[in-house]
Design an enzyme around this catalytic site. Structure first.
Site, PDB file in Angstrom:
ATOM      1  N   GLY A 314       0.808  -1.223   0.000  1.00 31.27           N
ATOM      2  CA  GLY A 314       0.000   0.000   0.000  1.00 31.27           C
ATOM      3  C   GLY A 314       0.832   1.261   0.000  1.00 31.27           C
ATOM      4  O   GLY A 314       1.916   1.283   0.594  1.00 31.27           O
ATOM      5  N   CYS A 435      12.029   4.784   3.159  1.00 30.43           N
ATOM      6  CA  CYS A 435      12.126   6.196   2.789  1.00 30.43           C
ATOM      7  C   CYS A 435      12.611   6.964   4.009  1.00 30.43           C
ATOM      8  O   CYS A 435      11.958   7.886   4.506  1.00 30.43           O
ATOM      9  CB  CYS A 435      10.766   6.723   2.314  1.00 30.43           C
ATOM     10  SG  CYS A 435      10.888   8.381   1.593  1.00 30.43           S
TER      11      CYS A 435
END
Length: 516
Positions: A314, A435
């Protein structure tokens, strides 16, 4: 009063009647008065639509924990802003969110009470005013007038007067003058950088540690923090074999310089592109494109038709790119997502790709290692993380995250990677991606996995990135005990700070491993 008692000049078009305005109010006898902009009661009493959009987004972020990048496009459409006003609203919204730390420090010098005692709506209006005064090409009188008008309309007359008084104090100095005053006598470089670059102090420390942990100089911290505050250009990717960038190029986009099938778009609302609406062209940071392609193109030691797994799929951006790449290689992709509403987003992202190529599973990724042991050739573990590498795109995150978040996410990151290592075939690849450049979320997780899984080896992750980059020399690697990890940076590569650790499960005929 009878008709004969009225002044003779009171007939239509004569005398005192001519001194009334369109609303029927009597004007000054000397002609229509030019109101001073220093008088709050005579300021504009309407809310400029672009500024109203920015205000509504800031309120949603503060009151509802909303994400600006999701709320802003909706508000722009609701208020029917044209391209110019949409651009102004975007710059004002993100600029105020990025600069919030510095702006609040300035406001604390100009407000006669603690900022926590202010109505949150008033504080958001002040932040918008400060950004216009100190960081945008908006004339001071317009910034004052329009911000006071906004406050009067959406909050009230009393708060409007407060906003006027405070912003007048703010306008007495330029941004450089304020930051000089705020950091005067500050001996702690972290505290000074936090004010200068509007980051929480703990994030400044974390970024300094991250630079050193990935083999870079701590002296780059100023450039890194400045890059976090620069407005990022929208990155596009055309799904291989499905999309093209022709429409985007015709709309003013420039071909990307880091990775193939990418473009940089600065032409306003990207949603107006038909290719984006259909999903064959997607908004995706070039760093995300690079790590997905690195996994797809690196050499495995497995044989037969390949099965790929996106363990944490997701909302589906990397899954869509992986599925398109898998289709070109006659492979299939399982996209796993634990939350059903996010799983539906993954399905929407994957729809442009041949339905025979992909499947979406809703479930805990930590279970797949046991449910499907050694069942996949390539696995992407895009692990949940603090997102410290995407602060330029999600500026509100820097004010929401806490140091404790790093420690709280660590067990989940390790468990997901363990599951992937159990689910990958001998000779297969696992890309551990975050990230975030924080060592606790990157190199520490990889090092711990290598220690606990002797059948796993670290490959040359930097070379894998270089192989799929257009430059072929990103200089993003950092040598580890064996192989290397790779870290991208906003101030060097112009991407989010994506981390890649490319791992391979050893085969029975290669038990010693080979990190090449």
């Amino acid at each position: 009063m009878s008709g004969q008692d009225r002044p003779q000049g009171n007939r239509r078009g004569q005398g005192p009647e001519r001194r009334r305005n369109a609303a029927g109010r009597e004007r000054n006898r000397g002609g229509e008065r030019s109101f001073s902009q220093s008088v709050p009661a005579q300021r504009t009493r309407k809310a400029d639509p672009a500024r109203l959009v920015a205000f509504e987004v800031l309120r949603a972020v503060d009151a509802d924990d909303a994400y600006a990048n999701l709320v802003l496009p909706v508000k722009i459409r609701q208020h029917r802003l044209d391209k110019r006003d949409a651009g102004f609203a975007t710059e004002l919204t993100y600029g105020a969110l990025r600069g919030l730390g510095t702006y609040d420090a300035i406001l604390a010098r100009c407000v006669d009470r603690p900022l926590a005692e202010l109505d949150p709506a008033v504080l958001d209006a002040l932040r918008l005013g400060v950004h216009q005064l100190l960081a945008m090409r908006v004339p001071a009188h317009a910034a004052l007038d329009q911000t006071v008008g906004l406050a009067r309309v959406v909050i009230g007359a009393g708060p409007g007067a407060l906003v006027n008084a405070v912003l007048r104090k703010v306008s007495a100095k330029e941004l450089a003058g304020w930051t000089e005053e705020l950091t005067a006598g500050q001996k702690d470089p972290v505290a000074a950088a936090a004010v200068m670059h509007s980051h929480p102090e703990w994030i400044v420390r974390a970024m300094r540690q991250s630079l050193v942990g990935h083999g870079r100089s701590v002296g780059e911290i100023e450039d890194l923090l400045a890059a976090d505050n620069a407005a990022p250009v929208v990155n596009l990717v055309a799904l291989p074999g499905l999309g093209t960038l022709d429409e985007a190029i015709q709309a003013g986009a420039e071909p990307g310089s880091l990775v193939q099938d990418s473009a940089l778009f600065s032409g306003g609302d990207v949603g107006r592109l038909e290719s984006v609406r259909t999903g064959t062209t997607r908004v995706q940071d070039a760093g995300s494109q690079l790590v997905a392609r690195a996994l797809a193109e690196a050499q495995t030691l497995t044989s037969g038709p390949e099965r790929w797994l996106d363990l944490c799929a997701g909302p589906g951006g990397k899954a869509a790119l992986l599925a398109a790449l898998a289709a070109k290689k006659s492979a299939t992709l399982l996209a796993n997502e634990p939350a059903e509403h996010r799983a539906e987003l993954v399905r929407q992202s994957l729809r442009p790709v041949d339905r025979e190529v992909w499947e979406v599973r809703t479930g805990d990724g930590r279970d797949l290692g046991q449910l499907q042991p050694e069942g996949f050739d390539r696995i992407l573990v895009d692990a949940p993380c603090t997102g410290l590498g995407a602060l330029r795109r999600r500026p509100e995150s820097r004010w929401r995250r806490k140091p404790s978040d790093v420690a709280q996410l660590a067990p989940l990151q390790r468990e997901l990677l363990d599951s992937a290592l159990a689910a990958v075939k001998p000779g297969g690849l696992v890309a551990y991606v975050t990230c975030s450049p924080h060592p606790a979320e990157t190199t520490a997780v990889v090092t711990d996995a290598l220690r606990r899984h002797p059948d796993i080896e670290l490959l040359d992750s930097a070379s894998a990135l270089d192989a799929v980059s257009l430059s072929g020399n990103l200089q993003a690697g950092h040598a580890q005990t064996e192989g290397s990890t790779a870290q991208l940076w906003p101030h060097i590569h112009g991407t989010d700070a994506m981390f890649l650790g490319l791992l391979r499960k050893k085969t029975s005929d290669n038990p010693a491993g080979n990190a090449k």
